[in-house]
Design an enzyme around this catalytic site. Sequence first.
Site, PDB file in Angstrom:
ATOM      1  N   CYS A 132      16.445  58.358 -27.536  1.00 26.16           N
ATOM      2  CA  CYS A 132      16.129  58.860 -28.868  1.00 26.16           C
ATOM      3  C   CYS A 132      14.868  59.712 -28.812  1.00 26.16           C
ATOM      4  O   CYS A 132      14.225  59.844 -27.769  1.00 26.16           O
ATOM      5  CB  CYS A 132      15.950  57.705 -29.861  1.00 26.16           C
ATOM      6  SG  CYS A 132      14.468  56.714 -29.550  1.00 26.16           S
ATOM      7  N   ASP A 140      13.316 101.884 -28.521  1.00 28.58           N
ATOM      8  CA  ASP A 140      12.921 102.975 -27.651  1.00 28.58           C
ATOM      9  C   ASP A 140      14.102 103.948 -27.579  1.00 28.58           C
ATOM     10  O   ASP A 140      15.255 103.522 -27.579  1.00 28.58           O
ATOM     11  CB  ASP A 140      12.592 102.439 -26.262  1.00 28.58           C
ATOM     12  CG  ASP A 140      12.252 103.547 -25.294  1.00 28.58           C
ATOM     13  OD1 ASP A 140      11.327 104.313 -25.581  1.00 28.58           O
ATOM     14  OD2 ASP A 140      12.937 103.656 -24.258  1.00 28.58           O
ATOM     15  N   CYS A 161      11.732  58.149 -27.468  1.00 28.78           N
ATOM     16  CA  CYS A 161      11.644  58.140 -26.003  1.00 28.78           C
ATOM     17  C   CYS A 161      11.005  59.432 -25.506  1.00 28.78           C
ATOM     18  O   CYS A 161      10.135  59.426 -24.628  1.00 28.78           O
ATOM     19  CB  CYS A 161      13.036  57.993 -25.387  1.00 28.78           C
ATOM     20  SG  CYS A 161      13.957  56.533 -25.904  1.00 28.78           S
ATOM     21  N   ASP A 204       9.040  99.911 -20.715  1.00 21.64           N
ATOM     22  CA  ASP A 204       8.560  99.429 -22.007  1.00 21.64           C
ATOM     23  C   ASP A 204       7.974  98.023 -21.934  1.00 21.64           C
ATOM     24  O   ASP A 204       7.769  97.388 -22.970  1.00 21.64           O
ATOM     25  CB  ASP A 204       9.720  99.434 -23.018  1.00 21.64           C
ATOM     26  CG  ASP A 204      10.312 100.819 -23.196  1.00 21.64           C
ATOM     27  OD1 ASP A 204       9.536 101.780 -23.282  1.00 21.64           O
ATOM     28  OD2 ASP A 204      11.538 100.939 -23.227  1.00 21.64           O
TER      29      ASP A 204
END
Length: 762
Positions: free
Chosen positions: A21, A450, A24, A653
Amino acid sequence: MSDTNSKTSQKITFSIGGMHCAACVGNVEKWLAQTPGVREVRVNLASEKAVVIFDPAVTSLNDLKTAVANSGYQFLGVAETVSSDSDSERGLQKVRDAKQRMWVCWAFTIPLMLWMLWNMFKGGHHLSGLSTHNIGMLVLALPVLLWPGWPTYRSAWNAVTHKNANMDVLIALGTLASIVTGGLAFVLPISSFAGIAAMIMAFHLTGRYIETKAKGQASEAIRKLLQLGAKTARVLKNGEEREINIAEVQVADIMVIRPGEKIPTDGRVTEGESTVDESMATGESMPVHKKLGDEVIGATINQQGRIKVAATKIGKDTFLAQMIQLVEEVQGSKVPIQQFADRVTGVFVPIIIALATLTFFAWLVAPDFLRGVPQWAQQFLPWVNPHLDTLSLAIFAFVAVLVIACPCALGLATPTALMVGTGLGAAHGILIRDGAAIQKLKDVTTIVFDKTGTLTKGRPAVTDVISLNGLAQHDLLRFIASVEAASEHPLGKAIVESARKSEIVLAEVADFQALPGKGVAGSVEGKQILVGTSALMADFNIRTNEVATQLDSLEDEGKTAMLAAIDGQIAGAIALADEIKEETANAIREIEQMGYQTAMITGDNWKTAEAIASQLGIERVLAEVLPHQKVAEIQRLQREVGSVAMVGDGINDAPALTQADVGIAIGTGTDIAIESADITLVRGDLGSVVSALKLSRATFRKIKQNLFWAFFYNVIAIPLAVLGLLHPVIAEIAMASSSVTVVSNANLLKRVNIKPDFHIKD
């Protein structure tokens, strides 16, 4: 995600056993985070793995193992660079074990339930007497708790002894409190809930089995990717074909691939032509034609011709390995919206234990006040019995509060949706580097593209040929291309390529001259040819009035126009432009229909940039921007409009992609720009940007749905349990169902269509 002090940091991924869970997860993260030298920790409940970034000069692997052990869980070993078949087998074994425990549980619980139903229909008259009934309930219930239910108690004890509290602690307390009443019923005037203990455990383990199976389905993207890789390769050794294990392939080995076979690893075609099915990488079903010199991706399917391929990448460097690594890493990351859920689950179990204890004593202290609610509800809730003794009602409410509370659903809400969403993305060629990008992408206001290589194909091509004086366009293009064939200029090469595509046979050129900044000159078939600017024509006293209007029009459209003259007379003009990708206009239109603003950034002059933006319907233009100025432009745009995503080629870029709130790299073939971009699109078309946006919205929508139901369920159900309105068995069914519902809802993402609405031409 960028590693802090990456030069001195090391990242490791390892599997953890015993987590059930969100509590944990919190416990493991806490112990790992407080280990000296550890800089970042991410533990994923759905994949049951931890990613730790640490300083190797301070922290060792043994330190991390010790931290996991101190948290009460098992260190199952360092994961490979990518998942292995053993990981898949471990997952399948967990499903088999959970299924076996579930069926053993029901083998004892079904007779117990039938016995209880018999007594219910007989109006409470116990078959063979009350004592026999109580003994029978204990005899059937104890094997359920001590055999298939034993791992739950072991997990709970392990958590408590390590000063933690998880979901198994709640189940253990609830079932133990119930089974104890079976013994106390012989000496005290209280009701026996021994049978209820078995039913709680049965429904708990049923939910655990369904949840484990559903989690496996959520992570099947990794398993499918692993299955794609070729196991063997046929390579040329001393002129002979030999079949070897894929692990033995070396860079530069020549592989022979016949029609219908998988391409073993990334490489370059050295002989032959064929079409290749690259759908595993791009999500596109249409085959791609491959010829000499073209790159091919490992695990794709050769369809037609026999080809030879020189291996260029092997092992962890291959496209498939990088793709699996990216998917695994993002599935281990966290989305910002998960932070609140993590804070809640960190204290959830202790608060529930405290609330259950307060509920127990409240029923003992003020039974008359609390009994009024069940008395009112008994008319429409058949399991409510306000006539039980006070101690029985207190235990009834105590157990219900313990087993109704569900931190599991909270812990699974985000990671399962992220696992399915990223797997869906990988199947469509969308590789997400960090889960946070899923949330950020849906929140951006503007998407900056771009121009070169993103909106356009990145290479010039002839768009217009204007001929005068009765000269055929075909002949004018032949003269121009024949001269340009001797030129090294990129525009000249584009003209020659266009002529060859039109199957024009070029003539020999004599007396060739390159006139820097103006054009070229040469003699073709005895005719003097000039190709270039207006200034070049002026140098040779050639009048250009006849094409002046067309020239202005071409330049207004953002095209580069050149004039052509033959024997001192203007003969026409030729225009070139960086070709816009076929799908670009449709993609921009759909993106804006989704509510995003668009912008284009380019080094082109304003006139050219605005002409292209006008053709595509892009709202904002950032022109005459040099590469090193792109970051500043993105920063300025962020100040103006807020959150910004940038789409670029991932290489030139890179700084701007990093600066943007979400960087999206357009990939080509084997190029995965994982360092600069949050998202990499394997296909080079903008339809993938539309798909990424749709994926972001769909995944985040599932995350919000899961978190809503997980919180809503607990907010509504816990008060009902406190008031004694929930039968413990119904509470456990609801608890188990909530986890299953969250995981199943995440799996529904697989049905979402994220393809663009327009058709992409290949």
